[in-house]
Design an enzyme around this catalytic site. Structure first.
Site, PDB file in Angstrom:
ATOM      1  N   CYS A  43       1.153  -1.212   0.388  1.00  0.00           N
ATOM      2  CA  CYS A  43       0.203  -0.155   0.036  1.00  0.00           C
ATOM      3  C   CYS A  43       0.722   1.491  -0.224  1.00  0.00           C
ATOM      4  O   CYS A  43       2.186   1.188   0.706  1.00  0.00           O
ATOM      5  CB  CYS A  43      -0.824  -0.202   1.553  1.00  0.00           C
ATOM      6  N   ARG A  47       2.807   4.541   6.753  1.00  0.00           N
ATOM      7  CA  ARG A  47       3.398   4.257   7.756  1.00  0.00           C
ATOM      8  C   ARG A  47       3.501   3.375   7.498  1.00  0.00           C
ATOM      9  O   ARG A  47       3.853   2.253   8.559  1.00  0.00           O
ATOM     10  CB  ARG A  47       1.946   3.793   8.673  1.00  0.00           C
ATOM     11  N   HIS A  99      -2.575  -4.100   5.055  1.00  0.00           N
ATOM     12  CA  HIS A  99      -2.086  -3.637   5.695  1.00  0.00           C
ATOM     13  C   HIS A  99      -3.686  -3.528   6.657  1.00  0.00           C
ATOM     14  O   HIS A  99      -4.616  -2.905   6.684  1.00  0.00           O
ATOM     15  CB  HIS A  99      -1.164  -2.075   6.647  1.00  0.00           C
ATOM     16  N   CYS A 102      -6.292   0.034   6.565  1.00  0.00           N
ATOM     17  CA  CYS A 102      -6.185   0.815   5.420  1.00  0.00           C
ATOM     18  C   CYS A 102      -7.144   1.572   4.990  1.00  0.00           C
ATOM     19  O   CYS A 102      -8.404   1.124   4.666  1.00  0.00           O
ATOM     20  CB  CYS A 102      -5.756  -0.037   4.369  1.00  0.00           C
TER      21      CYS A 102
HETATM   22 CO    CO Z   1      -3.262   0.991   3.090  1.00  0.00          CO
END
Ligand code: CO
Length: 211
Positions: A43, A47, A99, A102
């Site tokens: 993604c 982070r 993750h 998201c």
């Molecule tokens: Co994401």
């Protein structure tokens, strides 16, 4: 704002100095070429920095990132990265890493209209539709969200296996393992979903190409 911007360039100079202190040939060696064993599809979320969370060095991971780590089979960017990784770099492992938390996946659970991105998120809504019986049965919203994140990774792993690129590599005897992971923003831990695919036998018959 200007300070942060300038700080980035200063950080870079510091990083170069520390690398050269450890190994004067560090950049000379990297400039010779790359043969990373891993392709990472993750993604775009700030982070989830691919190299950092798996302790990988420059030269070890070929990276493609987009919103919600999607494998959209008409996306020339993703296909070009995949083709180069499989056919030129000969990567051994392709990892789709989603993750928890998201934003793209969360948006797909709602009817919110954001803008152009709605059209990208529609691919994630398709994943919801495929799995709506399982997802709708989960009453707790956070648990449903977490499971949706996992199922989205499962579908992207299958979508990689459906590509002509990966199936051609398998048919030619190339060992390419496609894995699905989910990273925990809240604790930093990666969960291996144990859905590794090594050949096209696990695909629905209609997707299996005669190559
Ligand atoms: Co994401």
């Amino acid at each position: 704002m200007e300070n942060l911007y300038n700080q980035l360039l200063q950080n870079n100079k510091n990083w170069v100095r520390s690398k050269l202190d450890q190994d004067p040939d560090y950049f000379k060696r990297l400039s010779l070429g790359q043969s990373p064993p891993i392709l990472w599809i993750g993604c775009a979320d700030s982070r989830v920095p691919a190299n950092e969370i798996i302790g990988a060095n420059p030269g070890e991971v070929f990276v493609h990132r987009n919103i919600a780590n999607m494998v959209v089979h008409s996306d020339m960017n993703m296909l070009s990265v995949l083709d180069y990784a499989v056919n030129v770099l000969k990567v051994k492992h392709i990892i789709v890493c989603g993750h928890y938390g998201c934003g793209g996946v969360q948006a797909a659970m709602t009817n919110k209209h954001i803008g152009l991105i709605d059209n990208w998120i529609r691919h994630i809504k398709d994943v919801y539709r495929f799995h709506q019986d399982e997802l709708n049965a989960i009453e707790n919203e956070t648990e449903r969200f977490n499971r949706f994140v996992e199922l989205n990774v499962v579908e992207q792993v299958l979508d990689l296996a459906k590509t002509s690129i990966v199936q051609t590599a398998w048919e030619g005897g190339q060992q390419v393992h496609v894995h699905g992971w989910v990273y925990g923003i809240h604790d930093g831990i990666i969960k291996d979903l144990d859905i590794t695919i090594r050949d096209n036998n696990s695909l629905s018959e209609v997707y299996q190409l005669d190559i």
